[in-house]
Motif scaffolding. Structure first.
Motif, mmCIF file in Angstrom:
data_model
loop_
_atom_site.group_PDB
_atom_site.id
_atom_site.type_symbol
_atom_site.label_atom_id
_atom_site.label_comp_id
_atom_site.label_asym_id
_atom_site.label_seq_id
_atom_site.Cartn_x
_atom_site.Cartn_y
_atom_site.Cartn_z
ATOM 1 N N THR A 189 0.843 -1.191 0.000
ATOM 2 C CA THR A 189 0.000 0.000 0.000
ATOM 3 C C THR A 189 0.885 1.249 0.000
ATOM 4 O O THR A 189 1.944 1.246 0.611
ATOM 5 C CB THR A 189 -0.852 0.011 1.289
ATOM 6 N N TYR A 190 0.441 2.284 -0.693
ATOM 7 C CA TYR A 190 1.192 3.543 -0.691
ATOM 8 C C TYR A 190 0.233 4.668 -0.339
ATOM 9 O O TYR A 190 -0.791 4.844 -0.996
ATOM 10 C CB TYR A 190 1.811 3.765 -2.072
ATOM 11 N N ARG A 191 0.575 5.404 0.732
ATOM 12 C CA ARG A 191 -0.299 6.483 1.172
ATOM 13 C C ARG A 191 0.293 7.839 0.852
ATOM 14 O O ARG A 191 1.478 7.971 0.581
ATOM 15 C CB ARG A 191 -0.526 6.374 2.682
ATOM 16 N N LYS A 192 -0.559 8.838 0.960
ATOM 17 C CA LYS A 192 -0.110 10.208 0.792
ATOM 18 C C LYS A 192 0.856 10.519 1.933
ATOM 19 O O LYS A 192 0.591 10.151 3.075
ATOM 20 C CB LYS A 192 -1.342 11.103 0.902
ATOM 21 N N ARG A 193 1.967 11.163 1.620
ATOM 22 C CA ARG A 193 2.954 11.426 2.660
ATOM 23 C C ARG A 193 2.492 12.546 3.590
ATOM 24 O O ARG A 193 1.736 13.429 3.183
ATOM 25 C CB ARG A 193 4.309 11.758 2.019
ATOM 26 N N GLY A 194 2.964 12.531 4.856
ATOM 27 C CA GLY A 194 2.800 13.667 5.741
ATOM 28 C C GLY A 194 3.961 14.615 5.459
ATOM 29 O O GLY A 194 5.044 14.166 5.142
ATOM 30 N N GLY A 195 3.748 15.899 5.555
ATOM 31 C CA GLY A 195 4.840 16.851 5.303
ATOM 32 C C GLY A 195 5.183 16.954 3.823
ATOM 33 O O GLY A 195 4.537 16.345 2.981
ATOM 34 N N LYS A 196 6.213 17.750 3.537
ATOM 35 C CA LYS A 196 6.556 18.032 2.134
ATOM 36 C C LYS A 196 7.636 17.090 1.592
ATOM 37 O O LYS A 196 8.544 16.710 2.318
ATOM 38 C CB LYS A 196 7.069 19.468 2.011
ATOM 39 N N THR A 197 7.550 16.730 0.327
ATOM 40 C CA THR A 197 8.552 15.860 -0.292
ATOM 41 C C THR A 197 9.873 16.593 -0.460
ATOM 42 O O THR A 197 9.907 17.807 -0.654
ATOM 43 C CB THR A 197 8.076 15.319 -1.656
ATOM 44 N N LYS A 198 10.972 15.827 -0.367
ATOM 45 C CA LYS A 198 12.301 16.401 -0.534
ATOM 46 C C LYS A 198 12.763 16.227 -1.970
ATOM 47 O O LYS A 198 13.838 16.635 -2.358
ATOM 48 C CB LYS A 198 13.298 15.718 0.397
ATOM 49 N N LEU A 199 11.919 15.519 -2.735
ATOM 50 C CA LEU A 199 12.302 15.181 -4.104
ATOM 51 C C LEU A 199 11.803 16.250 -5.065
ATOM 52 O O LEU A 199 10.650 16.671 -4.994
ATOM 53 C CB LEU A 199 11.689 13.821 -4.451
ATOM 54 N N ASN A 200 12.686 16.692 -5.940
ATOM 55 C CA ASN A 200 12.295 17.619 -6.989
ATOM 56 C C ASN A 200 12.022 16.787 -8.240
ATOM 57 O O ASN A 200 12.941 16.241 -8.828
ATOM 58 C CB ASN A 200 13.446 18.607 -7.219
ATOM 59 N N PRO A 201 10.736 16.663 -8.637
ATOM 60 C CA PRO A 201 10.393 15.679 -9.655
ATOM 61 C C PRO A 201 11.190 15.836 -10.956
ATOM 62 O O PRO A 201 11.598 14.842 -11.542
ATOM 63 C CB PRO A 201 8.896 15.887 -9.892
ATOM 64 N N LEU A 202 11.431 17.068 -11.387
ATOM 65 C CA LEU A 202 12.140 17.232 -12.659
ATOM 66 C C LEU A 202 13.635 16.979 -12.516
ATOM 67 O O LEU A 202 14.213 16.144 -13.200
ATOM 68 C CB LEU A 202 11.885 18.625 -13.231
ATOM 69 N N MET A 203 14.243 17.692 -11.557
ATOM 70 C CA MET A 203 15.689 17.549 -11.349
ATOM 71 C C MET A 203 16.076 16.122 -11.000
ATOM 72 O O MET A 203 16.959 15.530 -11.601
ATOM 73 C CB MET A 203 16.120 18.457 -10.181
ATOM 74 N N ASP A 204 15.388 15.579 -9.975
ATOM 75 C CA ASP A 204 15.747 14.244 -9.512
ATOM 76 C C ASP A 204 15.349 13.185 -10.529
ATOM 77 O O ASP A 204 16.055 12.202 -10.701
ATOM 78 C CB ASP A 204 15.130 13.963 -8.141
ATOM 79 N N GLY A 205 14.216 13.419 -11.199
ATOM 80 C CA GLY A 205 13.804 12.499 -12.261
ATOM 81 C C GLY A 205 14.869 12.428 -13.329
ATOM 82 O O GLY A 205 15.250 11.349 -13.794
ATOM 83 N N PHE A 206 15.393 13.586 -13.706
ATOM 84 C CA PHE A 206 16.439 13.637 -14.715
ATOM 85 C C PHE A 206 17.697 12.917 -14.232
ATOM 86 O O PHE A 206 18.303 12.129 -14.956
ATOM 87 C CB PHE A 206 16.755 15.097 -15.052
ATOM 88 N N ARG A 207 18.076 13.148 -12.969
ATOM 89 C CA ARG A 207 19.250 12.496 -12.411
ATOM 90 C C ARG A 207 19.099 10.979 -12.408
ATOM 91 O O ARG A 207 20.035 10.246 -12.679
ATOM 92 C CB ARG A 207 19.477 12.940 -10.967
ATOM 93 N N ILE A 208 17.879 10.529 -12.071
ATOM 94 C CA ILE A 208 17.630 9.091 -12.009
ATOM 95 C C ILE A 208 17.746 8.488 -13.414
ATOM 96 O O ILE A 208 18.385 7.454 -13.607
ATOM 97 C CB ILE A 208 16.243 8.802 -11.383
ATOM 98 N N GLY A 209 17.143 9.177 -14.395
ATOM 99 C CA GLY A 209 17.243 8.713 -15.779
ATOM 100 C C GLY A 209 18.693 8.623 -16.218
ATOM 101 O O GLY A 209 19.120 7.655 -16.843
#
Ligand SMILES: Nc1nc2c(ncn2[C@@H]2O[C@H](COP(=O)(O)OP(=O)(O)O)[C@@H](O)[C@H]2O)c(=O)[nH]1
Ligand SMILES: [Mg+2]
Length: 305
Positions: A189-209
């Protein structure tokens, strides 16, 4: 079974208490590896019964690598401190290890996620990266970036991690496979997180790719070479088509004809190298697996004596 739960945290005061408590209640040792949180994360984690260590460097990846050195349990569970994963479901991850079916178990979040747990960008990004991963490595995994995993000691003590940030999950997955360990996905199961994410979807997504691509030359050499080889052959077909077309119009391109054959020969060669690389890589992985089976059998016998 001797299990330590490792939780990397950075400003997670909102959810960390509940997460630590959920694992402590089940009787697990908990290690929180904190990235110098500016809120009450460390204090709350300690109150709830976790051992708390401040990481020496920066980034989630560095924190996890450090925890891999500190811990020495038979099994290490890795989980976010943001409350997005259910502590009770840890049994699902431990079961395949207990039964000797896997060395590294990943919780697949796509099986059952709460509305809003993924933002739209996050969902699309995850799908793209998972697709790219399957294409690059030819391994059927659906959720390589999941933050909920269980690893046997052999795995977490043997993987070589070089990335400091959110590339850690990719690296962990690729290293596991390259070292010949068995990886398995289990729906969670995956729930909505409490607090703010530390991940920057574009920057980190690019780094992961970028990481998936970088690791490819080392861990999936065959496909890496096939792709470059195919690009060369494609270039050869284009220039070759042009040369033949012009030749029918009584124009002969000598230099371009030579270039065409170079393109095609290089492309074919790269694909042949790919075949050889594939053979070497596969036998290497098989070799490691076989060695491990022998070692396990020997240890089993020694214990029996
Ligand atoms: N120790 C440490 N933990 C971090 C750092 N960055 C993120 N984390 C933690 O790593 C976990 C995953 O990060 P999160 O923001 O939830 O990423 P997401 O799950 O991909 O959105 C969370 O528990 C974060 O608090 C860091 O630099 N150091
Ligand atoms: Mg998270």
């Amino acid at each position: 079974m001797d299990v330590t739960v490792v939780i990397p945290t950075l400003n997670e005061e909102e959810a960390i208490g509940e997460v630590v408590e959920g694992f402590v209640r089940q009787g697990f040792k908990v290690l929180v590896i904190d990235g110098n949180s500016k809120d009450r994360t460390r204090e709350i984690a300690r109150q709830m019964g976790a051992e708390v260590v401040v990481q020496t460097g920066k980034g989630k990846g560095q924190a996890v690598a450090e925890a891999f050195e500190i811990v020495n349990s038979e099994v290490l569970v890795l989980v976010d401190g943001d409350g997005s994963y259910l502590p009770e479901e840890v049994t699902k991850l431990l079961e395949p290890i207990n039964r000797g079916l896997a060395d590294h178990v990943v919780g697949n979040r796509f099986a059952n996620y709460e509305k809003g747990a993924f933002t739209r960008l996050n969902l699309v990004g995850n799908k793209i990266l998972n697709f790219f991963f399957r294409f690059a490595y030819g391994i059927e995994l659906r959720d390589i970036l999941s933050g909920y995993r269980a690893l046997k000691r052999e795995v977490y003590k043997n993987v070589e991690l070089k990335k400091a940030g959110f590339e850690i999950e990719t690296e962990l997955t690729v290293e596991t496979i390259a070292k010949g360990f068995r990886i398995l996905e289990i729906p969670i199961t995956y729930r909505k997180r409490g607090g703010k994410t530390k991940l920057n979807p574009l920057m980190d997504g690019f780094r992961i790719g970028k990481t998936i691509y970088e690791l490819m030359s080392r861990y999936s050499p065959a496909r890496y070479l096939y792709i470059i080889g195919l690009i060369f052959i494609f270039a050869g077909i284009l220039s070759g088509g042009y040369v033949v077309y012009q030749w029918f119009h009584r124009i002969t391109h000598y230099l371009m004809a030579i270039l065409t054959s170079l393109f095609i020969i290089t492309g074919v060669q790269l694909i042949m190298f790919g075949l050889i690389a594939d053979f070497i890589f596969r036998s290497n992985v098989e070799f490691r697996k076989e060695l491990r089976r022998i070692r396990e059998a020997m240890e089993f016998e020694r214990k029996g004596d």
